[in-house]
Enzyme design. Structure first.
Site, PDB file in Angstrom:
ATOM      1  N   LYS A   1      -0.544  10.933   0.870  1.00 32.83           N
ATOM      2  CA  LYS A   1       0.388  10.384  -0.119  1.00 32.83           C
ATOM      3  C   LYS A   1      -0.013  10.773  -1.546  1.00 32.83           C
ATOM      4  CE  LYS A   1      -0.373   6.172   1.206  1.00 32.83           C
ATOM      5  NZ  LYS A   1      -1.322   6.467   2.312  1.00 32.83           N
ATOM      6  N   SER A   2      -1.288  10.575  -1.874  1.00 34.07           N
ATOM      7  CA  SER A   2      -1.749  10.873  -3.235  1.00 34.07           C
ATOM      8  C   SER A   2      -1.702  12.374  -3.515  1.00 34.07           C
ATOM      9  CB  SER A   2      -3.173  10.342  -3.440  1.00 34.07           C
ATOM     10  OG  SER A   2      -3.202   8.926  -3.296  1.00 34.07           O
TER      11      SER A   2
ATOM     12  N   GLY B   1      -5.039   8.348   4.283  1.00 32.18           N
ATOM     13  CA  GLY B   1      -5.461   9.710   4.553  1.00 32.18           C
ATOM     14  C   GLY B   1      -4.360  10.647   4.976  1.00 32.18           C
ATOM     15  N   VAL B   2      -3.105  10.164   5.042  1.00 34.86           N
ATOM     16  CA  VAL B   2      -2.015  11.021   5.505  1.00 34.86           C
ATOM     17  C   VAL B   2      -1.614  12.045   4.440  1.00 34.86           C
ATOM     18  CG1 VAL B   2      -0.047   9.651   4.716  1.00 34.86           C
ATOM     19  CG2 VAL B   2       0.127  10.960   6.850  1.00 34.86           C
TER      20      VAL B   2
ATOM     21  N   GLY C   1       2.607   5.455   4.192  1.00 34.14           N
ATOM     22  CA  GLY C   1       1.995   6.147   5.312  1.00 34.14           C
ATOM     23  C   GLY C   1       0.576   5.661   5.514  1.00 34.14           C
TER      24      GLY C   1
ATOM     25  N   ASP D   1      -1.989   3.947  -4.644  1.00 30.58           N
ATOM     26  CA  ASP D   1      -2.716   3.060  -3.734  1.00 30.58           C
ATOM     27  C   ASP D   1      -2.083   1.678  -3.633  1.00 30.58           C
ATOM     28  OD1 ASP D   1      -4.749   2.492  -1.872  1.00 30.58           O
ATOM     29  OD2 ASP D   1      -5.883   1.445  -3.418  1.00 30.58           O
TER      30      ASP D   1
ATOM     31  N   HIS E   1       0.853  -1.187   0.000  1.00 30.00           N
ATOM     32  CA  HIS E   1       0.000   0.000   0.000  1.00 30.00           C
ATOM     33  C   HIS E   1       0.891   1.239   0.000  1.00 30.00           C
ATOM     34  CE1 HIS E   1      -3.216   2.761   0.864  1.00 30.00           C
ATOM     35  NE2 HIS E   1      -2.619   3.170   1.980  1.00 30.00           N
TER      36      HIS E   1
END
Length: 305
Positions: free
Chosen positions: A159-160, A156-157, A153, A177, A138
């Protein structure tokens, strides 16, 4: 690890099937192709078996210098090693005896207009990647200034969102993802997508984006060697320090060690800029440069006084 069949190879490289249309389901078990040398002369127990055999101009020209019986004997010497297939390069004519022996032993014979060196390089690269051990993790994989980075991470941290910012700065998305990691060697880890998430980036509050449609082909890359593992974490007071250089930490995937960095998040912090700095600093370190060493050299005159 993906199973690779002769049919996969035929479709991938658009090869002509001369013999063995019904044997294309044969499975490749070895990653490197071979050009017959000693195999032409006699049977040697120590010669590796089950490799794809390639007949180039040198091999075909040699066979044409032999008598019919000698040519058939040399072909028989190749067939006895049970290659998954035989590939003739440069669109050459098949040598005498090849059709007979390969039909009897159910070995496909393929032909390509590519030269021997071109076909060998392309096939080796394709099979090595396809047969490499792999895992799915992930995270998000990006290529920053030519350097592959795995961003990890909690969900929701950010990353995207960070990947989106990097794309806006001219860098490239590889996978969002779910990142597929392939072990190409004890030191090499390749990051790629799983086909389903190819070119897609999911952003909270926005939805699913196709980065190629939005930003052009330059926003996406099929794969990249992973050089850095960067973990995005929530901000923790008093958890950061001001040491000149931290000891290198590593994250291990399939026994391959990747340098690991942790970046803490805080509103207003330029995370994308920090990732760019980490990538550029890693590159300089590979060239043998250390900012800390240079800084300490500048301080040496003061210590000597």
């Amino acid at each position: 690890m993906k199973t690779v069949t002769i049919e996969n190879v035929v479709k991938r490289f658009k090869l002509e099937v001369l013999i063995g249309h019904n044997q294309l389901d044969r499975i490749l078990k070895k990653t490197k192709v071979r050009r017959p040398g000693l195999e032409f002369m006699d049977k040697f127990d120590f010669i590796a078996t089950e490799h794809v055999q390639i007949l180039g101009k040198n091999e075909i020209n040699y066979l044409h210098t032999l008598s019919d019986e000698e040519c058939k004997l040399r072909i028989a010497n190749i067939v006895q090693y049970d290659p998954p297939c035989i590939i003739i390069t440069s669109n050459q004519e098949e040598p005498l005896g090849l059709r007979q022996y390969c039909t009897e032993e159910h070995i496909p014979v393929l032909r390509t207009p590519d030269s021997t060196s071109e076909m060998s390089a392309k096939l080796d690269a394709y099979v090595t990647k396809a047969m490499a051990p792999e895992i799915a993790v992930h995270g998000v994989c990006v290529n920053v200034a030519g350097i592959g980075i795995l961003l990890r991470g909690k969900s929701g941290v950010g990353k995207s969102e960070t990947a989106h910012t990097l794309i806006g700065r001219g860098h490239r998305l590889i996978a969002d993802d779910i990142v597929v990691l392939k072990k190409l060697s004890p030191q090499t880890l390749l990051g790629t997508h799983n086909e389903k998430n190819k070119e897609f980036l999911a952003l909270r509050s926005i939805g699913l984006l196709n980065v190629v449609r939005l930003y052009g082909r330059a926003a996406f890359q099929e794969e990249s060697r992973i050089a850095l593992d960067i973990e995005l974490t929530e901000w923790q007071e008093n958890a950061l320090n001001n040491e000149l250089e931290l000891d290198t930490k590593y994250k291990t995937y399939m026994d391959v060690q990747i340098p690991h960095i942790q970046i803490q998040l805080q509103p207003g912090r330029d995370v994308a800029g920090l990732i760019e700095a980490a990538a550029n600093n890693w590159y300089l370190q590979q060239q043998g440069y250390s900012a800390v060493e240079e800084f300490m050299k500048r301080l040496e005159p003061e210590f000597e006084e």
